[in-house]
Design a protein around this motif. Structure first.
Motif, PDB file in Angstrom:
ATOM      1  N   LEU A 150       0.830  -1.211   0.000  1.00  0.00           N
ATOM      2  CA  LEU A 150       0.000   0.000   0.000  1.00  0.00           C
ATOM      3  C   LEU A 150       0.865   1.262   0.000  1.00  0.00           C
ATOM      4  CD1 LEU A 150      -2.523  -1.122   2.792  1.00  0.00           C
ATOM      5  CD2 LEU A 150      -2.726  -1.421   0.322  1.00  0.00           C
ATOM      6  N   PHE A 151       2.153   1.082  -0.267  1.00  0.00           N
ATOM      7  CA  PHE A 151       3.074   2.203  -0.022  1.00  0.00           C
ATOM      8  C   PHE A 151       3.680   2.800  -1.291  1.00  0.00           C
ATOM      9  CE2 PHE A 151       5.323  -1.856   0.932  1.00  0.00           C
ATOM     10  CZ  PHE A 151       6.229  -1.852  -0.129  1.00  0.00           C
ATOM     11  N   HIS A 152       2.916   2.824  -2.357  1.00  0.00           N
ATOM     12  CA  HIS A 152       3.468   3.400  -3.590  1.00  0.00           C
ATOM     13  C   HIS A 152       2.951   4.809  -3.860  1.00  0.00           C
ATOM     14  CE1 HIS A 152       5.676  -0.222  -4.605  1.00  0.00           C
ATOM     15  NE2 HIS A 152       4.666  -0.868  -4.059  1.00  0.00           N
ATOM     16  N   GLY A 153       2.330   5.403  -2.860  1.00  0.00           N
ATOM     17  CA  GLY A 153       1.838   6.775  -2.998  1.00  0.00           C
ATOM     18  C   GLY A 153       2.929   7.797  -2.758  1.00  0.00           C
ATOM     19  N   PRO A 154       2.556   9.079  -2.793  1.00  0.00           N
ATOM     20  CA  PRO A 154       3.544  10.163  -2.705  1.00  0.00           C
ATOM     21  C   PRO A 154       4.437  10.116  -1.464  1.00  0.00           C
ATOM     22  CG  PRO A 154       1.344  11.037  -3.126  1.00  0.00           C
ATOM     23  CD  PRO A 154       1.189   9.574  -2.978  1.00  0.00           C
ATOM     24  N   LYS A 165      -1.224   5.747   4.487  1.00  0.00           N
ATOM     25  CA  LYS A 165      -2.034   6.892   4.932  1.00  0.00           C
ATOM     26  C   LYS A 165      -2.268   7.901   3.811  1.00  0.00           C
ATOM     27  CE  LYS A 165      -1.141   6.605   9.900  1.00  0.00           C
ATOM     28  NZ  LYS A 165      -0.175   5.503  10.042  1.00  0.00           N
ATOM     29  N   ASP A 166      -1.506   7.783   2.708  1.00  0.00           N
ATOM     30  CA  ASP A 166      -1.745   8.650   1.555  1.00  0.00           C
ATOM     31  C   ASP A 166      -3.183   8.542   1.049  1.00  0.00           C
ATOM     32  OD1 ASP A 166       0.761   9.909   1.203  1.00  0.00           O
ATOM     33  OD2 ASP A 166       1.582   8.151   0.196  1.00  0.00           O
ATOM     34  N   VAL A 167      -3.756   7.339   1.108  1.00  0.00           N
ATOM     35  CA  VAL A 167      -5.109   7.153   0.557  1.00  0.00           C
ATOM     36  C   VAL A 167      -6.116   8.011   1.326  1.00  0.00           C
ATOM     37  CG1 VAL A 167      -6.963   5.479   0.151  1.00  0.00           C
ATOM     38  CG2 VAL A 167      -4.582   4.848  -0.294  1.00  0.00           C
ATOM     39  N   GLY A 168      -6.131   7.841   2.643  1.00  0.00           N
ATOM     40  CA  GLY A 168      -7.075   8.603   3.459  1.00  0.00           C
ATOM     41  C   GLY A 168      -6.816  10.096   3.387  1.00  0.00           C
ATOM     42  N   GLN A 180       1.388  16.236   2.137  1.00  0.00           N
ATOM     43  CA  GLN A 180       1.366  15.944   0.701  1.00  0.00           C
ATOM     44  C   GLN A 180      -0.077  15.938   0.173  1.00  0.00           C
ATOM     45  OE1 GLN A 180       2.318  15.587  -2.788  1.00  0.00           O
ATOM     46  NE2 GLN A 180       4.173  15.423  -1.526  1.00  0.00           N
ATOM     47  N   GLY A 181      -0.995  15.376   0.959  1.00  0.00           N
ATOM     48  CA  GLY A 181      -2.397  15.304   0.541  1.00  0.00           C
ATOM     49  C   GLY A 181      -3.011  16.676   0.336  1.00  0.00           C
ATOM     50  N   PHE A 182      -2.631  17.627   1.180  1.00  0.00           N
ATOM     51  CA  PHE A 182      -3.235  18.963   1.132  1.00  0.00           C
ATOM     52  C   PHE A 182      -2.394  19.972   0.355  1.00  0.00           C
ATOM     53  CE2 PHE A 182      -5.577  17.181   4.680  1.00  0.00           C
ATOM     54  CZ  PHE A 182      -6.819  17.761   4.574  1.00  0.00           C
ATOM     55  N   TYR A 183      -1.240  19.529  -0.130  1.00  0.00           N
ATOM     56  CA  TYR A 183      -0.319  20.456  -0.790  1.00  0.00           C
ATOM     57  C   TYR A 183      -0.998  21.121  -1.986  1.00  0.00           C
ATOM     58  CZ  TYR A 183       3.946  22.071  -3.146  1.00  0.00           C
ATOM     59  OH  TYR A 183       4.899  22.828  -3.748  1.00  0.00           O
ATOM     60  N   ASN A 184      -0.984  22.451  -1.987  1.00  0.00           N
ATOM     61  CA  ASN A 184      -1.578  23.245  -3.071  1.00  0.00           C
ATOM     62  C   ASN A 184      -3.079  23.052  -3.241  1.00  0.00           C
ATOM     63  OD1 ASN A 184       0.710  24.610  -3.712  1.00  0.00           O
ATOM     64  ND2 ASN A 184       1.294  23.297  -5.418  1.00  0.00           N
ATOM     65  N   HIS A 211      16.793  -0.176  -1.352  1.00  0.00           N
ATOM     66  CA  HIS A 211      16.694   0.769  -2.457  1.00  0.00           C
ATOM     67  C   HIS A 211      15.862   1.984  -2.027  1.00  0.00           C
ATOM     68  CE1 HIS A 211      15.858   2.454  -6.351  1.00  0.00           C
ATOM     69  NE2 HIS A 211      14.566   2.348  -6.100  1.00  0.00           N
ATOM     70  N   ILE A 212      16.391   3.170  -2.309  1.00  0.00           N
ATOM     71  CA  ILE A 212      15.627   4.383  -1.983  1.00  0.00           C
ATOM     72  C   ILE A 212      15.036   4.937  -3.280  1.00  0.00           C
ATOM     73  CG2 ILE A 212      15.739   6.702  -1.009  1.00  0.00           C
ATOM     74  CD1 ILE A 212      17.917   5.767   0.799  1.00  0.00           C
ATOM     75  N   PRO A 213      13.684   4.978  -3.366  1.00  0.00           N
ATOM     76  CA  PRO A 213      13.051   5.439  -4.603  1.00  0.00           C
ATOM     77  C   PRO A 213      13.492   6.856  -4.971  1.00  0.00           C
ATOM     78  CG  PRO A 213      11.425   4.527  -3.098  1.00  0.00           C
ATOM     79  CD  PRO A 213      12.701   4.608  -2.341  1.00  0.00           C
ATOM     80  N   LEU A 214      13.474   7.117  -6.270  1.00  0.00           N
ATOM     81  CA  LEU A 214      13.949   8.391  -6.795  1.00  0.00           C
ATOM     82  C   LEU A 214      13.283   9.590  -6.127  1.00  0.00           C
ATOM     83  CD1 LEU A 214      16.006   9.091  -8.927  1.00  0.00           C
ATOM     84  CD2 LEU A 214      14.117   9.371 -10.572  1.00  0.00           C
ATOM     85  N   LYS A 215      11.960   9.496  -5.923  1.00  0.00           N
ATOM     86  CA  LYS A 215      11.268  10.668  -5.366  1.00  0.00           C
ATOM     87  C   LYS A 215      11.770  10.980  -3.955  1.00  0.00           C
ATOM     88  CE  LYS A 215       7.115   7.902  -4.643  1.00  0.00           C
ATOM     89  NZ  LYS A 215       5.851   7.571  -5.244  1.00  0.00           N
ATOM     90  N   ILE A 216      12.238   9.964  -3.235  1.00  0.00           N
ATOM     91  CA  ILE A 216      12.772  10.209  -1.891  1.00  0.00           C
ATOM     92  C   ILE A 216      14.199  10.755  -1.991  1.00  0.00           C
ATOM     93  CG2 ILE A 216      13.407   9.132   0.312  1.00  0.00           C
ATOM     94  CD1 ILE A 216      10.401   9.377  -0.075  1.00  0.00           C
TER      95      ILE A 216
END
Ligand SMILES: *Cc1c(COP(=O)(O)O)cnc(C)c1O
Length: 427
Positions: A95-99, A104-107, A142-146, A397-402
């Motif tokens: 469940l951890f492929h979100g931003p 918790k990204d989903v909620g 992240q959820g509320f950003y902008n 492995h640390i994903p690119l976005k991180i």
């Protein structure tokens, strides 16, 4: 749909009010006045987004127009929930492929977009005020950003969140303000509570919370249970989910889905040393204690707030509850061994929370071997880099976005007292 308070049933709110209030005026959790019934055969032919829409629609009612709700769902579900097969009948549901690499990204995404819709035509901005011990803050930021019309103020304890978590809170800027508090998480939470009770503040700004008991964070967690069920149902065996549980919001959404009519066979609430619920299911005695610090620290919860919702789903009947839910507790030592074994036997790297879920699944399967088991992976292993690398003796492995995030500059306001917080809110 209306929601009533689990303390006093006569306190009723519609979806918007329940979302904006967060908690009922009597401090009870909101619970739907009816549990909608679904028809599994119809639902499972739908696309994932359509399925999510049908699941959430009865709760939102006509308070959000269908086309807007469709868009909110599309925005919420902007990432995948892959099923990773470990062996014949056992899977990790990641469940951890979100931003922010946390479930918790989903909620947080769903709630933020609903709030944006409700505050669209408001003349004053809404300020979301939250305290975080780690993961919640990042997902909320992240959820509320902008998101238009919404300001976010997040308090976090100085020196007590991981580097990645701190960056996730502090590099965004714009409508996200991070306050670094000279104190611990309880101090942060105390300050937030005081602000909600401060007459001067609430007369000048419209405050709302975004904590995990909010109905708009709780309910969309149903989605990924339904997606995984849909993907594996054809295999013809009973499907069980093991959910690493702290505040019991995630598992409570799955249990609600079962009550609505989806044929999920069983749930396992997998806990770390914080074992109030496993003990309660074993002995019938609900006794709380202070929370214990563990390596799966997002589950270091002494008194899980969402458990009252699970009891409400079963009308307070512990016997029927136990037919659907088992609960076990595991030590840090067991968790580390599970992480090592998963790497050795299945070439799978999990974070400590996922390892606890896997342990729960294994334990359940010793007595119920003939079922399909899904352990929920709630955080990417890089979010708990130190303990994971130390335990499995190999690098993560640390994903690119991180990696990109880590190069960005932290922007936080240092505060040390309630007066400081008040100053920040009122300027
Ligand atoms: C929040 C969290 C949990 C616990 O979820 P609840 O809904 O509070 O039970 C488990 N794992 C991780 C990584 C979390 O961030």
């Amino acid at each position: 749909m209306n929601f009533y308070s689990l303390i006093n049933k006569s306190n009723v709110a519609n979806f918007k009010e329940a979302l904006v209030n967060g908690i009922a005026p009597d401090r009870g959790l909101y619970f739907p006045t009816q549990i909608p019934k679904i028809q599994e055969e119809l639902l499972l032919n739908l696309s994932e987004n359509e399925l999510a829409f049908e699941l959430i629609k009865p709760f939102v009612g006509n308070e959000i127009p269908a086309n807007v709700l469709h868009q909110i769902i599309e925005d919420t579900l902007c990432f995948d929930f892959p099923l990773i097969q470990l062996n014949n009948d056992n899977f990790f549901l990641e469940l951890f492929h979100g931003p922010t690499l946390a479930f918790k990204d989903v909620g947080a995404r769903f709630m933020s977009r609903c709030l944006a819709y409700f505050s669209k035509n408001a003349t004053e901005k809404v300020t979301v005020l939250v305290a975080t011990s780690g993961d919640t803050g990042g997902a909320v930021a992240q959820g509320f950003y902008n998101v238009e019309g919404v300001e976010v103020v997040i308090l976090y304890p100085k020196g007590r969140v991981s580097l990645i978590q701190e960056k996730q809170l502090t590099v965004l800027g714009n409508n996200i303000k991070a306050l670094e508090v000279d104190g611990n998480f309880d101090d942060c939470q105390e300050m937030v509570k005081s602000a909600f009770l401060d007459k001067e503040i609430v007369s000048k700004i419209k405050l709302t919370s975004a904590n995990s008991i909010n109905v708009a964070r709780w309910l969309p967690q149903m989605f990924y249970f339904a997606f995984a069920y849909k993907a594996l149902k054809n295999q013809g065996k009973p499907i069980v989910f093991s959910v690493p549980s702290g505040n019991f919001g995630n598992i409570c959404a799955g249990v609600l889905l079962k009550k609505m009519g989806l044929g999920i066979h069983h749930f396992i609430a997998s806990c770390n040393a914080n074992d109030v619920i496993p003990n309660y299911l074993k002995t019938g005695v609900y006794s709380t204690q202070a929370s214990i610090a563990t390596i799966s620290n997002a589950m270091d919860v002494a008194n899980p707030s969402n458990f009252v919702r699970i009891e409400a789903i079963y009308d307070g009947n512990l016997t029927t509850l136990k037919q659907d839910i088992s609960s076990y507790s595991f030590s840090d030592e067991q968790t580390k061994i599970a992480m090592q074994n998963l790497l050795k036997k299945a070439q799978y790297i999990t974070d400590p929370h996922g390892a606890v879920a896997f342990l729960g699944l294994e334990q359940y399967k010793t007595l119920n071997p003939d079922c399909i088991g899904l352990a929920l992976g709630t955080a990417h292993p890089c979010k708990f880099l130190g303990v994971v690398e130390e335990t499995i003796k190999s690098s993560v492995h640390i994903p690119l976005k991180i990696q990109e995030l880590l190069t960005k500059e932290k922007q936080a306001i240092q505060i040390s007292s309630y007066e400081d917080l008040k100053g920040c809110l009122l300027t």
